[in-house]
Design an enzyme around this catalytic site. Sequence first.
Site: not given
Length: 368
Positions: A26, A28, A60, A172-173, A176, A225
């Site tokens: 992923p 941005t 994201a 989850g990294a 954020y 993640r």
Amino acid sequence: MSSLDVLFRSYRLNALDLPNRVVMAPMTRSMSPRGVPTAEVAAYYRRRAESGVGLIITEATGVGRPAALNEPNMPRFHGETALVGWKKVVDEVHAAGGRIAPQLVHVGHKLSNAVPDWTPPAPYESPSGLSVTGERVNQPMSEADVADIIDAFAKAAMDAERLGFDGIELMGAHGYLINQFFYDHLNLRDDEYGGSTLVERSRFVIEILNAIRSVVTSGFPVILRLSQWKPKDFSARLAATPKALEQWLSVLVDAGADVFHLSQPKFWQPAFPEIDRELNLAGWAKKLTGVTAITVGAVGLSGDVYASLAGETAQSTPLDGLLRRLERGEFDLVAVGRALLQDAAWLEKVRQGREIAEFTPAAFATLS
């Protein structure tokens, strides 16, 4: 020279068959006006599928909460217009024979580097009213806020499966919101979502995973993640030892995580060099849990993403070290970011042994 064959072996992920071990990481893009993916966004992902990428994880995309995003043109994953846009993305990727999962996110209190002065329709949210760098900025999230965000993640996962996506990833990294709950200096809550241990502070994501599992089918892959480091401190560790990492990851598996996507700036960096001078974070996750592990970090390039964001060019590098680790079974899948951002045909060029260009930061500004 290591054989490329291992990179092109198929892989079974729950009910999903992947044709090879390459995942598009992923990244941005912020090119979805007012949060709605366009035909250009769909074509961007389709081109990667046409060139054989095994699984695409999207940039994201924000769950249904007013302050879930920190840039105006980051895509949303809620509302009819945005979901219609995402349906077109799914259909384009599937028409090209690809597989795709959205990365679902709530940014928490983390300002954008690209658009620092933009503000969302509601105040940014964080576990204890602190910014990602620790300053007091607003009130802690209420328990009602927490419950609503958990529901928003579950609704997004349900919509993803309904639209035809092949799985989902939870972000989850990287500082954020989910990641902010993990840290003892950002999560000072004295309710059930806080605590003195990492496992206790993981209740928020555990409830998100439980909620998602209650609304998607059993074979639908859920990727989580994770990263160990803090923003601006790559030496920090959420889990200080392999034992602590095992305890943490095990409760996340029990809650419903099928895959761990373990972020680090460079994939070859050892996670616990005092114990093993080679095994990276994905390798430890695989060793400790047996769950599918995705490695990521400067695959095929000489420098990490932060150097590129600072304007540095990265040279193309051989994959021999990566292939040896994959052959040994240290991890199962390999996420590739900037190399695929620069060149949609990167994987096909790797297969054919063709020359691969250097990565230039100008690629961040395009949807080529």
